[in-house]
Design a protein around this motif. Structure first.
Motif: not given
Length: 747
Positions: A358-362
């Motif tokens: 979730w933190l690095n989601r596009t």
């Protein structure tokens, strides 16, 4: 019985209600009036050739004069009009009247006059203007099932020979549901659903009308919602206590204003007891742990769950399983002081590795912004017991919960239009099938859609966004999967896995009804609310009539200026009549922004256009002047001069003090009508003037105004209060303001 507004149109409004509870929105009350008059103009005689004018009073036997009078709004409908309506609608109309003895009159179109022998003995048509006593309760008549839409009867009540009401069948909701389900596609505007005006819409009215309706309901503050959480700051401060206490409403209560009934007392409220000396960390964490800290262990756990590995087993005696993992601590006897029915032990947890995606989601549309993501990461999440444990077989699995992350998103990332979408979907779902989804489940669907949808679309195509929202819900029901926004492996529809296909299909049918008939759904949501006034129902009638014109002409500018703008002005004028002038001004500015999104450059509205409409609709002089004064001081307009035009005026500064350097004024003075500062009206004028000045003046200037009033006008107002008792209420309100705003030594 459904009462209607007694404005002279009650007959037509009651007939209209009878049609609408059967899913027929082809007519508005005004349509019915015009249709009846047109029918009478073309058919001035009965079938036997008798002129209908023979049934008029002797002094009124001018047929054209009668038709002209009956075509005017507010003219009472009579027995001749009822006969015409029966023919226009091709429906039998049954009228109940009488106080002590109930009488029934049946009016039916000549072409469908098919009476049984019983009918001929007991009832006659009003062509002969006769009625009969009923010797038995008529409840059976209302309880009988509705017939097919082409042959059903319309039931009216006639009270004291002066007011008509709609007598809805007892099972009207069930029959309406079935009728709407049968109409897979429908046009509420009375045209072919495949016509040009609706070619790109899946709903029952053009999309711009539907979007406007949704935003107007939201703007009118008709949706009531409890707060997300109720945290006690006293317990959360660093006050030496070993745990903080938070109360969360598991399903935030959302309904139309006026429906805050006994159901609101049945809310599921959970209390979280959160220890301050224990925190949960990932296995990969490089932070230094204390002996009371815990470590996440998601191996062999169900999705969205974890076991809590202890750092030092000595600190957790008798509460560990064979793997030294903490069992669920949720025995109610451990929380004797809790007032909540659901009390859970919860642990603060750093952001789990399982949600690293979730933190690095596009994020295509940059929602939420990076600073919001960073705040959520720092805040972390919580773990709570996964299920209600038993003393014999305690569980050692704990479930991740993201309550705080949801709150941060809602406060810092969800726009007003996105929130409006959520609230409309919730109340619409409740109207067709209560408790189908919780607000928490809907929020996670909304969060996904916010990521996937351009921000501008929420502003201009709200109806389409709601359609997509409902489509997503049907997908979730079909596969019985609703992923958690922060941890997609966590299914928010776990209980649906145990439901049979019949129930799932029933739920999907409910959503289909909302998608195919959203305007009808919104109408009955407002209709059911006890505090939604006649004005709101008139809004729907106006929108239906304008929908027809728009469907053929596609003229957005005309719809905005001649339909949406007057509706907004009428709604804001109600706020003005409640003396909430600054709030009304804020509504005008927001409404102008919403309406301008529909208009092309060069045709956009100015906020002054909305304000001038509102002033024209305000009844009392004090409301007109106060609202104009608020607008002038906020926007630099000159509405006070317009309101005072042609009237005797005095200087505003004579009654509120020397504020020339503080207030906006194009000249050396601000005029105020003389009658508003008379002995009788002065307290009310000063009371509401102070409320506006409190919003626009610096505090020190406002205090000077108070001192001026105290020394120059207050003694006289108190004296006059004895002569005009009703004004004492305003004197007391002014005194309360003086006590609050002046230093102690001045009181």
């Amino acid at each position: 019985m459904k009462d209607v507004y007694p404005d002279g149109n009650c007959l037509f409004t009651s007939v209209c209600d009878q049609l609408r509870v059967r899913g027929d929105f082809s007519f508005t009350p005004r349509d019915l009036r015009h249709a009846a008059v047109d029918f009478l103009r073309e058919n001035p005689n009965q079938d036997d050739g008798t002129p209908l004018s023979e049934f008029l009073a002797d002094e009124e036997r001018n047929w054209e004069k009668y038709l002209r009078s009956m075509s005017r709004d507010g003219t009472w409908g009579d027995h001749i009009v009822i006969w015409a309506l029966a023919h226009v609608l091709n429906k039998r109309i049954v009228i109940y009247r009488g106080d002590k003895e109930l009488h029934k009159t049946i009016v039916e179109p000549t072409a469908t006059l098919k009476k049984s022998s019983t009918d001929e003995d007991n009832n006659t048509s009003t062509t002969a203007n006769k009625s009969t006593d009923l010797n038995k309760d008529t409840k059976d008549q209302q309880d009988k099932p509705l017939l097919h839409k082409d042959v059903y009867e319309l039931y009216l009540g006639h009270i004291s020979e002066s007011h008509y009401v709609s007598l809805r069948p007892m099972n009207w909701r069930e029959e309406l549901f079935e009728e709407l389900k049968r109409k897979q596609t429908s046009s509420l505007v009375g045209i072919n659903p495949d016509s040009k005006g609706l070619e790109c819409y899946k709903q029952d009215v053009p999309q711009i009308h539907l979007t406007f309706t949704m935003k107007y309901i939201r703007m009118s503050d008709l949706i009531y919602r409890l707060p997300i959480s109720n945290n006690d700051d006293r317990d959360n401060r660093d006050n030496g206590k070993r745990a903080s206490i938070e109360m969360h409403i598991e399903d935030t209560y959302i309904t139309m204003i006026g429906d805050k009934n006994k159901e609101s007392t049945k809310l599921k409220v959970k209390t979280l007891i959160i220890p301050k000396d224990t925190k949960i960390y990932n296995k990969s964490s490089k932070k230094t742990l204390t002996t009371k800290d815990l470590i996440m262990n998601i191996q062999r756990c169900s999705p969205g769950s974890t076991k809590l590995q202890v750092v030092d087993p000595i600190c957790w005696p008798n509460v560990l399983d064979e793997d030294n993992c903490l069992i669920q601590l949720n025995d109610p006897s451990w929380f004797p002081e809790s007032q909540s029915k659901v009390t859970q032990l919860a642990f603060q947890c750093e952001w789990p590795d399982a949600s690293e995606e979730w933190l690095n989601r596009t994020r295509r549309f940059n929602w939420p912004k990076q600073e919001v993501i960073d705040e959520i990461k720092v805040c972390g999440c919580r773990v709570i017991p996964k299920c209600v444990p038993t003393r014999v077989y305690p569980s050692s699995e704990w479930k991740f919960t993201f309550d705080k992350a949801e709150e941060i998103l809602e406060e810092n990332a969800v726009s007003e239009d996105q929130l409006c979408c959520l609230l409309i979907v919730k109340i619409a779902l409740n109207s067709v099938m209560n408790n189908l989804f919780t607000i928490q489940q809907l929020k996670h669907v909304l969060f996904f859609l916010c990521e996937e949808t351009e921000e501008g679309k929420w502003k201009t195509e709200l109806a389409e966004c709601i359609w997509i929202f409902l489509d997503r819900l049907k997908e979730c029901l079909t596969c019985k999967q609703m992923p958690n926004y922060f941890m997609p492996c966590l299914n928010l529809l776990e209980k649906a896995e145990d439901e049979d296909d019949t129930f799932i299909l029933r739920c999907i049918e409910c959503i289909d009804i909302i998608q195919n008939h959203p305007f009808v759904t919104l109408y009955f949501i407002c209709d059911d609310s006890k505090l939604v006034s006649f004005d709101m129902k008139q809004v729907f009638n106006t929108l239906v009539e304008d929908s027809r014109q728009y469907a053929f002409k596609q003229d957005i500018d005309t719809s905005v200026r001649h339909c949406f703008l007057p509706i907004v002005a009428e709604g804001v004028s109600i706020i003005v009549r409640l003396n909430r002038y600054m709030e009304a001004l804020d509504k005008c500015q927001k409404a102008t922004n919403h309406l301008n999104m529909l208009l092309k450059e060069g045709k956009k509205l100015q906020v002054e256009d909305v304000i001038s409409h509102v002033i024209c609709l305000s009844y009392r002089d004090i409301d007109k002047w106060m609202f104009a004064f608020a607008a002038d001081q906020t926007l630099g307009t000159l509405f006070t001069e317009t309101v005072c035009s042609g009237r005797e005026t005095v200087s505003f500064f004579d009654f509120f003090g020397p504020l020339q350097t503080t207030l906006r004024t194009e000249s050396s003075d601000i005029p105020i009508p003389q009658d508003l500062v008379s002995n009788h009206n002065l307290p009310e004028t000063i009371c509401y003037g102070l409320e506006i000045l409190e919003r626009i003046c610096p505090r020190e200037v406002y205090s000077e105004v108070m001192k001026f009033l105290l020394s120059n006008h207050f003694p006289k107002m108190v004296e006059n209060g004895g002569k005009f008792p009703l004004t004492m209420r305003y004197v007391r309100m002014i005194l309360d303001k003086i006590k609050v705003n002046l230093p102690k030594k001045m009181e």
